[in-house]
Design an enzyme around this catalytic site. Structure first.
Site, short mmCIF file in Angstrom:
data_model
loop_
_atom_site.label_atom_id
_atom_site.label_comp_id
_atom_site.label_asym_id
_atom_site.label_seq_id
_atom_site.Cartn_x
_atom_site.Cartn_y
_atom_site.Cartn_z
N CYS A 96 85.99 -20.86 -21.81
CA CYS A 96 85.18 -21.61 -20.85
C CYS A 96 84.18 -20.68 -20.17
O CYS A 96 83.00 -21.01 -20.05
CB CYS A 96 86.06 -22.26 -19.78
N ARG A 120 91.82 -20.44 -23.27
CA ARG A 120 90.96 -21.56 -22.89
C ARG A 120 89.99 -21.15 -21.79
O ARG A 120 88.79 -21.43 -21.84
CB ARG A 120 91.83 -22.76 -22.45
N HIS A 163 83.37 -30.50 -15.62
CA HIS A 163 84.68 -31.12 -15.40
C HIS A 163 84.84 -31.78 -14.02
O HIS A 163 85.92 -31.72 -13.44
CB HIS A 163 85.79 -30.10 -15.63
N CYS A 174 82.90 -24.39 -13.46
CA CYS A 174 83.82 -25.29 -14.16
C CYS A 174 83.42 -26.74 -13.89
O CYS A 174 83.46 -27.61 -14.75
CB CYS A 174 85.26 -25.09 -13.69
#
Lengths: 274, 211
Positions: free
Chosen positions: A235, A231, A186, A182
């Protein structure tokens, strides 16, 4: 000497005007985007509110072997109490001895209160053309009952703390053929993938607040109401990881971590996004 | 008096600078979850995937280190990673690093492959534009990585730079420990020819990257 001063003053002024124009143009387009968002967020024009209405019907519909509704389901604030429940999820539930997100809790209630076989509900976890999703509709309805409230998940129970710590570890865990986590996308502010802006979710504050405060959302590009489950599924697809199991513990752990980062953020849901 | 104060201030500053990295990493380590518990969560969520897919998310020694330090590895660990990854790089047997930039352009633009939504026989691309600017005419580029515009030209097409680029694409961590960039060759995402074609996209004087 004097002329030089004047010249440099003029040059400075030009420079300021030029950069001012750029900033102004950016502000103007951001204001336009903001105006567009406000316009489509109107309950009268955001199709996400159709999901809210369908969810309301499903919530009170008698189903399962026990032929009862979900109206006695406890989402953390007491049986049937929906106001503010979503803002405090995921959380630990004593009866299940587990930390659950909204979807996990709903499935638990369907199984244990309604005696409903959730196989079909899970098969329709994500809606598609001509295929409604009970889960998306129910989450939209429940989340909407926390709209305007602040994200505030409990983290006192040891299992909630474990979830937050595991969620953080998962956020940074790299894998798949491209070594992505992630954090690859991010963990830095102001970055984008192709032209898509990426929120920095590694630090608590405004960016995670805005992100988590806007889910569930109506995705215009998909023509569907989507929840955090979708979501995260998407991802992981883009991260080149294996398919994550719907409503499973690693997804809940990540959601706990993200909600923790987003603490204090105001929910405005269902929102509408690209 | 003044000088002793100065020395004290210096010592204090030095103390802060040396103490900080330790404090930061100690905090990271203390806060992190038990790896066995994390693995149990991973199993709960990804345990039903085919064995081949599950193997892909078992971190190797390098990724274990990167994960534990959230990619901010201390230099001793970084050296170990670079050494380990450099040993994985297979250089072309013919000693030629430059392929066809036109083919490289296709690889750079191709974002397919490796996703569970992709058909199994999908030829994977490098998806370079997701993170890098390359040709100036392509406006849809990401900013997670540095701009590579004029890459070869800026490096005067130097042979050692060409080899470095091949190494970097083959295994980014052979150059920079815990780089966010995929290890395209080492992880078998791209083959030797595709990597050569990408190197040509960066270093061929006729490549639009250098125009």
């Amino acid at each position: 000497m004097r002329q030089t001063t004047i010249r440099s003053a003029i040059a400075f002024a030009i420079l300021m005007c030029a950069s001012g124009t750029a900033v102004h143009a950016q502000d103007a387009s951001e204001k336009e985007i903001e105006r567009y968002r406000a316009m489509i967020s109107d309950p009268m024009s955001n199709p996400g509110f159709l999901a809210v209405d369908r969810g309301e019907v499903l919530w009170s519909q008698k189903r399962g072997t026990k032929d009862v509704s979900l109206e006695t389901c406890d989402l953390g604030q007491g049986p049937g109490k929906l106001e503010g429940a979503f803002a405090k999820l995921p959380r630990y539930f004593k009866d299940a001895d587990k930390v659950m997100d909204t979807e996990q809790r709903l499935l638990w209630c369907m199984t244990n209160i309604q005696g409903l076989d959730t196989k079909d509900v899970i098969a329709r976890r994500f809606s598609g053309p001509g295929r409604a999703s009970d889960m998306e509709d129910l989450v939209a309805f429940i989340a909407n009952k926390s709209s305007g409230m602040k994200i505030d998940i409990p983290l006192a129970h040891p299992k909630e703390q474990e979830m937050a710590a595991v969620g953080e570890a998962l956020f940074y865990r790299r894998g798949g053929v491209n070594d992505f986590s992630c954090a690859t996308c991010h963990a830095e502010e102001g970055k984008r993938i192709r032209l898509q802006g990426l929120p920095d979710l590694s630090k608590p504050g405004k960016l995670p607040q805005e992100t988590m405060g806007g889910w569930p959302t109506y995705r215009v590009s998909q023509g569907a109401l989507r929840t955090m489950q979708h979501r995260l599924w998407d991802c992981y697809r883009q991260q080149r990881w294996p398919v994550p199991e719907y409503a499973s513990d690693a997804l809940t752990a990540l959601t706990v971590f993200l909600q923790k980062q987003a603490a204090g953020g105001e929910l405005n849901v269902p929102s509408i996004k690209r | 008096m003044t000088s002793s104060l100065k020395i004290a201030a210096l010592a204090l500053t030095a103390g802060i600078f040396t103490a900080l990295p330790f404090a930061a990493s100690a905090q990271t380590v203390a806060k992190s979850a038990d790896p066995a518990i994390v693995d149990a969560y991973v199993k709960a969520t990804f345990g039903k995937a085919p064995a081949e897919w599950q193997e892909r998310i078992v971190p190797d020694e390098t990724l274990k280190t990167c994960n534990a330090y959230h990619n901010n590895v201390p230099s001793a660990e970084a050296d170990k990673i670079v050494k380990r990854e450099l040993a994985k790089v297979v250089y072309p047997a013919d000693g030629k690093f430059l392929g066809d930039w036109k083919e490289g352009r296709k690889v750079a633009n191709n974002g397919r492959g490796g996703q569970f939504s992709d058909p199994p026989d999908t030829v994977a691309g490098g998806n370079c534009y997701a993170c890098h600017q390359l040709e100036k005419s392509e406006v849809s580029f990401g900013t997670l990585g540095p701009s590579l515009t004029n890459y070869g030209k800026d490096r005067k097409y130097a042979p050692d730079e060409i080899k470095n680029a091949y190494t970097k694409i083959y295994d980014s961590q052979a150059v920079f420990a815990c780089s966010n960039m995929p290890r395209f060759g080492a992880n078998k995402v791209l083959n030797e020819q595709q990597i050569k074609d990408l190197v040509a996209l960066l270093f061929d004087p006729d490549s639009p990257v250098n125009k």
